[in-house]
Motif scaffolding. Structure first.
Motif, short mmCIF file in Angstrom:
data_model
loop_
_atom_site.label_atom_id
_atom_site.label_comp_id
_atom_site.label_asym_id
_atom_site.label_seq_id
_atom_site.Cartn_x
_atom_site.Cartn_y
_atom_site.Cartn_z
N LEU A 26 0.84 -1.20 0.00
CA LEU A 26 0.00 0.00 0.00
C LEU A 26 0.87 1.25 0.00
O LEU A 26 0.65 2.16 -0.79
CB LEU A 26 -0.93 0.00 1.20
CG LEU A 26 -2.00 -1.09 1.21
CD1 LEU A 26 -2.74 -1.10 2.54
CD2 LEU A 26 -2.96 -0.89 0.06
N PHE A 27 1.84 1.31 0.91
CA PHE A 27 2.76 2.44 0.92
C PHE A 27 4.03 2.09 1.68
O PHE A 27 4.08 1.10 2.43
CB PHE A 27 2.12 3.71 1.49
CG PHE A 27 1.58 3.58 2.89
CD1 PHE A 27 2.38 3.82 4.00
CD2 PHE A 27 0.25 3.26 3.10
CE1 PHE A 27 1.88 3.71 5.28
CE2 PHE A 27 -0.26 3.16 4.38
CZ PHE A 27 0.56 3.38 5.48
N PHE A 28 5.07 2.90 1.46
CA PHE A 28 6.36 2.72 2.09
C PHE A 28 6.85 4.08 2.56
O PHE A 28 6.90 5.03 1.77
CB PHE A 28 7.35 2.11 1.09
CG PHE A 28 8.71 1.85 1.68
CD1 PHE A 28 8.94 0.71 2.43
CD2 PHE A 28 9.74 2.74 1.48
CE1 PHE A 28 10.19 0.46 2.97
CE2 PHE A 28 11.00 2.50 2.02
CZ PHE A 28 11.23 1.36 2.77
N LEU A 29 7.19 4.19 3.84
CA LEU A 29 7.66 5.44 4.43
C LEU A 29 9.09 5.29 4.91
O LEU A 29 9.46 4.24 5.43
CB LEU A 29 6.80 5.83 5.63
CG LEU A 29 5.30 5.90 5.45
CD1 LEU A 29 4.63 6.17 6.79
CD2 LEU A 29 4.93 6.97 4.46
N ALA A 64 12.07 2.48 8.68
CA ALA A 64 11.18 2.37 7.53
C ALA A 64 9.89 1.71 7.98
O ALA A 64 9.90 0.85 8.87
CB ALA A 64 11.84 1.56 6.43
N VAL A 65 8.80 2.13 7.36
CA VAL A 65 7.48 1.56 7.64
C VAL A 65 6.91 1.14 6.29
O VAL A 65 6.80 1.95 5.37
CB VAL A 65 6.54 2.57 8.32
CG1 VAL A 65 5.17 1.98 8.53
CG2 VAL A 65 7.14 3.06 9.63
N ARG A 66 6.57 -0.14 6.19
CA ARG A 66 5.99 -0.68 4.96
C ARG A 66 4.65 -1.29 5.31
O ARG A 66 4.55 -2.10 6.23
CB ARG A 66 6.92 -1.74 4.38
CG ARG A 66 6.47 -2.33 3.09
CD ARG A 66 7.56 -3.23 2.52
NE ARG A 66 7.09 -3.83 1.30
CZ ARG A 66 6.82 -5.12 1.16
NH1 ARG A 66 7.03 -5.95 2.15
NH2 ARG A 66 6.37 -5.59 0.02
N VAL A 67 3.61 -0.89 4.60
CA VAL A 67 2.27 -1.42 4.84
C VAL A 67 1.83 -2.19 3.60
O VAL A 67 1.86 -1.67 2.49
CB VAL A 67 1.27 -0.29 5.17
CG1 VAL A 67 -0.12 -0.84 5.36
CG2 VAL A 67 1.73 0.46 6.42
N VAL A 68 1.44 -3.44 3.82
CA VAL A 68 1.02 -4.32 2.74
C VAL A 68 -0.36 -4.89 3.06
O VAL A 68 -0.84 -4.78 4.19
CB VAL A 68 2.02 -5.48 2.53
CG1 VAL A 68 3.38 -4.96 2.15
CG2 VAL A 68 2.09 -6.35 3.76
N TYR A 77 4.90 -3.53 8.55
CA TYR A 77 6.24 -4.06 8.77
C TYR A 77 7.16 -2.88 9.03
O TYR A 77 7.13 -1.89 8.31
CB TYR A 77 6.75 -4.83 7.55
CG TYR A 77 6.03 -6.13 7.33
CD1 TYR A 77 6.39 -7.27 8.03
CD2 TYR A 77 4.97 -6.22 6.42
CE1 TYR A 77 5.74 -8.47 7.83
CE2 TYR A 77 4.31 -7.42 6.23
CZ TYR A 77 4.69 -8.53 6.93
OH TYR A 77 4.04 -9.72 6.75
N MET A 78 7.97 -2.98 10.08
CA MET A 78 8.85 -1.89 10.45
C MET A 78 10.28 -2.39 10.57
O MET A 78 10.50 -3.56 10.88
CB MET A 78 8.42 -1.30 11.78
CG MET A 78 7.13 -0.53 11.67
SD MET A 78 6.19 -0.56 13.19
CE MET A 78 5.43 -2.14 13.12
#
Length: 112
Positions: A26-29, A64-68, A77-78
């Motif tokens: 969905l997004f990656f920060l 980093a923050v990754r939302v799937v 996921y962090m």
């Protein structure tokens, strides 16, 4: 000539593999100190504001923050210097948003 065929296959396979791995993203920060940048994807501004509030409460060195999407729900996921308390707050914050609303967010403009 025999080396060109495997190189061509690798050149085609790598982008395809990356696309498959990111298909459910969905997004990656990226987080550096008090700065949070959206590198990929889209998310509603209110959700981004809530995530920034959680991450700025105790500044993160790097992370980093990754939302799937997993099982039709957003999963977070962090990595990096995000504390366990911040990780739980991020999971709670993101879980309040349905996948459809996150995907329906407008694309961010360059420079915004």
């Amino acid at each position: 000539m025999s080396l060109l065929i495997p190189l061509a296959l690798v050149a085609v396979a790598v982008p395809l593999l990356l696309a498959l791995l990111r298909a459910n993203e969905l997004f990656f920060l990226r987080v550096e100190g008090r700065h949070v940048r959206v590198l990929r994807g889209r998310l509603p501004q209110r959700l981004l504001d809530d995530i920034v509030d959680v991450l700025r409460a105790a500044p993160v060195g790097r992370g980093a923050v990754r939302v799937v999407v997993e099982d039709r729900r957003p999963r977070v996921y962090m990595e990096g210097d995000i504390t366990p308390e911040q990780a739980q707050q991020l999971r709670n914050t993101v879980s309040m948003w349905p996948v459809a609303k996150i995907r329906a967010a407008p694309r961010r403009r360059r420079g915004a």
